[in-house]
Design an enzyme around this catalytic site. Structure first.
Site: not given
Length: 538
Positions: A15, A42, A79, A346
């Site tokens: 990412t 990896i 969300k 968070e």
């Protein structure tokens, strides 16, 4: 005149790497050669990812990618909050113990946050929890409703859940189409020049990669920043005790159980478990402290929580808590896990990536590498991380849980910064914790201002009040303001009406996401409902 940066090498995919490649190829308007090297050997870390609302505005809008384009390709879901379960008391099947951390700031009445009026009512016997009284969203969240109407008109501020591997793959395609050179290989040596700058990288297959600027997205290995340049990593395990996780993807019967429009954080004996719902499954992981439980016991507790078998595929993760002393050293900038790590309580992991990229572009150098630019960048990253660390830490030391050694240690043994100590005292005295306006529309005009003032009064109020820590008394000023109290009562009534409107007008999150996946939803064409309580914000 100094020469501009012409060649950039990014070490590491995943990412962070592909967000960096995408952001830089757009920010530099394809005027620099960007190469990303990633190894097929990896593994990439990530079992479901939760985000914050500024992701679309700061990252995807910058790339020119609308929500309706990227969400279906990454199993994206909505969300609208974080639901904290069993954070106040040990689990009891006969009791529902939860609170929500909602997006958006607290409304105000005559210059005073509505929370103070709520506290005054509570002192007089009012029982409704703060977030249910001061925000309209919780009832819709309880009903697992989407944050948008069926036609795509947004009704609640929201962030996203997604599969991080799919996001990396999506951005990889996007970046390569715009000229980023992808190299599948492995770095085996990092060569420095006599100034201590990175001159080139040697790979397993015999390549030599040269660049003016190197971006370290190698994860917690810190291949360039820590191993080659020897920049110290500041361990902060005395601030936060969790250092490990066991994670997996768990199948979900959406038609039967629905898809929750929020991230869940479920307190456990020695840590907490995340639940990140998406269509067909949810990502979950038990974040724990190895000083208070063994990996085997944590794994057993995690499997028991979800009723999973012993042969469930699991991802065992050991992490370092803290940040590099400097995220940018010489001609190397660390982004993502190679720069810093904070447990995902968070949902700050993705934010740390795009916030750092934003700051890198803002402080972008030429080949002279003016130290004033890197010093300013490093100061911004220190502020970003330490501020988020304090906020996450506040969840632990203010809880009333004391049923296990882990929770007792969090209440009594943590190292606290002066900044968070001051915030607690200001909160208990009824004072504002941040200096921002209560007007979200002005607060969120620029990311620069949001970056500097990331956690608002409303964020702290949700956590502190949710955990049961209240100001010592309601604001004395309200004893002299009967007209304001009457206005506040009208605001509470308006919030109740809005809550009912949301509850009766919104589709289920499952139905909406399924329509989006199938191409039937009018998803998020930049529309916002007139009742939207907050902008893209925390």
């Amino acid at each position: 005149m100094n020469k501009p940066i012409k060649n950039i090498v990014i070490v590491g995919g995943g990412t962070a790497g592909w967000m960096a490649a995408s952001y830089l190829v757009r920010a530099l308007q394809q005027q620099a050669n960007i190469t990303l090297i990633e190894s097929a050997a990896i593994p990439r870390i990530g079992v479901g990812e939760a985000t914050i609302p500024s992701l679309q505005k700061v990252f995807f809008d910058f790339l020119g990618i609308p929500e309706r384009e990227w969400m279906p390709q990454v199993n994206g879901a909505f969300k609208a909050a974080i639901k904290f379960v069993n954070w106040r008391k040990s689990p009891d099947p006969s009791r529902d113990d939860h609170f929500y951390h909602l997006f958006g700031n607290v409304p105000n009445c005559d210059g005073v946050p509505l929370t103070h009026y709520w506290l005054r009512k509570r002192e007089q016997g009012f029982q409704q929890p703060m977030e249910y009284a001061c925000y309209p969203q919780p009832g819709a969240l309880d009903g697992k409703l989407a944050p948008c109407l069926s036609d795509g008109t947004r009704q609640m501020s929201h962030a996203w859940h997604f599969d991080a591997h799919l996001v990396a793959d999506f951005l990889k395609r996007w970046a390569v189409e715009r000229g980023v050179n992808r190299v599948v290989d492995e770095v085996v040596d990092v060569r420095l020049n006599n100034r201590g700058y990175i001159s080139n990288l040697l790979t397993k297959e015999g390549r030599t990669l040269e660049a003016d600027l190197f971006i370290d997205c190698s994860g917690m290995r810190g291949l360039l920043i820590n191993q080659a340049l020897k920049e110290p990593f500041i361990d902060m395990s005395d601030y936060l005790l969790c250092d490990s996780a066991v994670a997996s993807a768990v199948p979900n019967d959406d038609a039967r159980d629905g898809v929750e429009p929020y991230t869940s954080s479920i307190a456990m004996n020695s840590g907490w478990t995340w639940k990140i719902p998406m269509l067909g499954r949810f990502g979950s992981g038990y974040v724990f402290s190895s000083h208070f439980t063994s990996r085997d016991q944590a794994t057993a507790d995690f499997l028991k929580l979800w009723g999973l078998s012993d042969n469930q595929p699991l991802n065992q993760i050991k992490f370092r808590v803290g940040r590099n002393k400097r995220a940018w050293v010489n001609n190397c900038v660390s982004i993502g896990l190679s720069s810093c790590f904070l447990e995902p309580l968070e949902s700050t992991g993705i934010y740390f990536i795009y916030a750092a990229l934003y700051q890198l572009v803002k402080h972008f150098p030429d080949t002279s590498f003016d130290p004033r630019l890197s010093d300013a960048f490093n100061a911004e990253i220190v502020h970003m991380f330490d501020d988020c660390r304090d906020f996450v830490q506040a969840h632990y030391f203010t809880t009333s849980r004391d049923d296990t050694p882990f929770w007792l240690a969090n209440r009594h043994d943590l190292r606290l910064s002066d900044a968070i100590k001051e915030k607690v005292q200001r909160y208990k005295a009824g004072l504002p914790l941040t200096t921002t306006s209560f007007d979200d529309s002005t607060y969120y005009e620029t990311f620069d201002y949001e970056f500097k003032n990331f956690w608002l009064n409303g964020n702290y109020y949700c956590i502190f009040a949710g955990l049961g820590m209240l100001p010592d008394r309601s604001l004395p000023l309200l004893q002299h303001r009967p007209e304001s109290i009457e206005k506040a009562e009208a605001m509470f009534a308006s919030i109740r009406r809005e809550a009912e409107r949301l509850r009766t007008s919104l589709p289920t999150n499952y139905d909406y996401l399924r329509s989006l996946r199938d191409g039937d939803a009018g998803l998020s064409r930049g529309q916002r409902g007139p009742k939207l309580a907050a902008q893209e914000s925390l």
